[in-house]
Design a protein around this motif. Structure first.
Motif: not given
Length: 368
Positions: A364-367, A159-165, A40-42, A341-343
């Motif tokens: 953070n840019i994005r946690g 092929d897309i990581p969950f964090e990116v998704g 989950s993005g913060l 790079e956002l994470i």
């Protein structure tokens, strides 16, 4: 009805930190799916809940940027099946209502309960001790599991990581679309972006991808100014006054074609600075929200009429989730869109309050 137990971060009232607790979660009903979240993005929008700037129904489960696996489905679900990897779109896209059918999925009528988390049948899926809990944006991604509308899920390639998704469910399309669609940046334009966090960094990427000559960032945090250059900013300044001086000089007085507002909270001072930094026929696009008690847009009519300037709001960056989420993932796969790079940092669910302290303190840019 069968239920499962899920651990979640909830807000009971404004001006309190997130509380970690166990909730009971119902089975999905018709056109609903139950998701086991992997990431989950913060987003800053959730921080507006605990700050008292988001008009929501309490208590509420936080989180609206999420990705995971479909654990089970209710009757008549056609879009996904158990075991599918998915991204949650914080605005659903039914595909059939008037906004959806005219190419404006970002305004789908099935998103009407974003602030309550109530389902269209007037009921809730999260419960504790006889009390109903909504999920923010009818999602609630700060939970191990959630029941959501099938219209709010988009397939996530293997092929897309969950964090990116997770980030393409809100921050990436909101920022990117604010530049490419809402503002309508074109080749050779000069663009100013106020705020270089998780949304603003993507507005920068969108502006550069659309062909802007100058992408100027305004952000008081040095770390974010430096990070903005990773995403395509050509210049970055701590204050609007410095940016205005640069824009006036580099454009020979014509000023900016576009100013895009993506700060943590938009203010009247920012909007007025943006308007005065915009040249003839230019546009100010407001994506961020302000404090409930303040009027962020309070502009003298002459400042708009004399230069034929525009001010407009942007929801989800004017993106259509069903087409733009796959498109953005394709750009990421091709190396044309920076998402890894956002994470800045990843956290466990129990660390959600530390994550928001890091966000508000500019670390953070994005946690995730």
């Amino acid at each position: 009805m069968a239920t499962i137990t899920t651990r979640a971060a909830i807000a009971r009232e404004p001006h309190q930190e997130w509380e970690i607790t166990d909730l009971q979660l119902d089975d999905p009903k018709e056109h609903e799916v139950r998701i086991k979240f992997a990431a989950s993005g913060l987003c800053h929008s959730d921080h507006h809940i605990t700050e008292g700037d988001a008009p929501v129904r309490f208590p509420i489960v936080g989180g609206h940027e999420g990705s995971g696996i479909v654990e089970s489905v209710g009757p008549n679900v056609r879009r996904v099946k158990p075991g599918d990897r998915v991204v949650c779109s914080y605005i659903p896209a039914c595909g059939a209502c008037r906004p959806c059918s005219t190419g404006h999925q970002n305004m789908c009528v099935k998103g009407l309960n974003a602030g309550t988390g109530m389902f269209l049948d007037g009921t809730f899926r999260f419960h504790k001790d006889g009390e109903d809990f909504g999920g923010f944006c009818s999602l609630g991604t700060f939970s191990q599991y959630a029941v959501v509308s099938e219209w709010a899920v988009v397939p996530l390639p293997d092929d897309i990581p969950f964090e990116v998704g997770s980030l393409v469910g809100c921050g990436v399309p909101t920022g990117w679309g604010s530049a490419v669609y809402a503002a309508g940046v074109r080749a050779g334009d000069t663009v100013v972006v106020f705020g270089a966090g998780g949304v603003g960094s993507n507005a920068v990427q969108g502006a550069r991808y659309a062909g802007a000559k100058n992408v100027v960032v305004v952000d008081p945090v040095e770390f974010k100014r430096e990070s903005a250059k990773t995403f395509g900013a050509t210049e970055a300044f701590a204050t609007a006054a410095e940016a205005h001086e640069f824009v006036a000089e580099t454009t020979w007085g014509q000023l900016a074609d576009h100013v895009i507002m993506t700060p943590n909270a938009v203010t009247e001072e920012m909007v007025n600075s943006g308007v005065m930094m915009t040249g003839k026929g230019g546009k100010v696009t407001i994506t961020a929200v302000g404090h409930l008690t303040e009027k962020a847009v309070h502009v003298h009519g002459g400042a708009l009429i004399g230069y034929q300037r525009q001010i407009r709001g942007a929801l989800f960056g004017d993106c259509n989730p069903l087409s733009d989420i796959p498109k953005l993932l394709g750009l990421y796969r091709a190396g044309d869109l920076k998402i890894d790079e956002l994470i800045t940092r990843t956290y466990a669910l129990d660390e959600v309050n530390q994550a928001y302290r890091d966000l508000t303190e500019g670390r953070n840019i994005r946690g995730v």
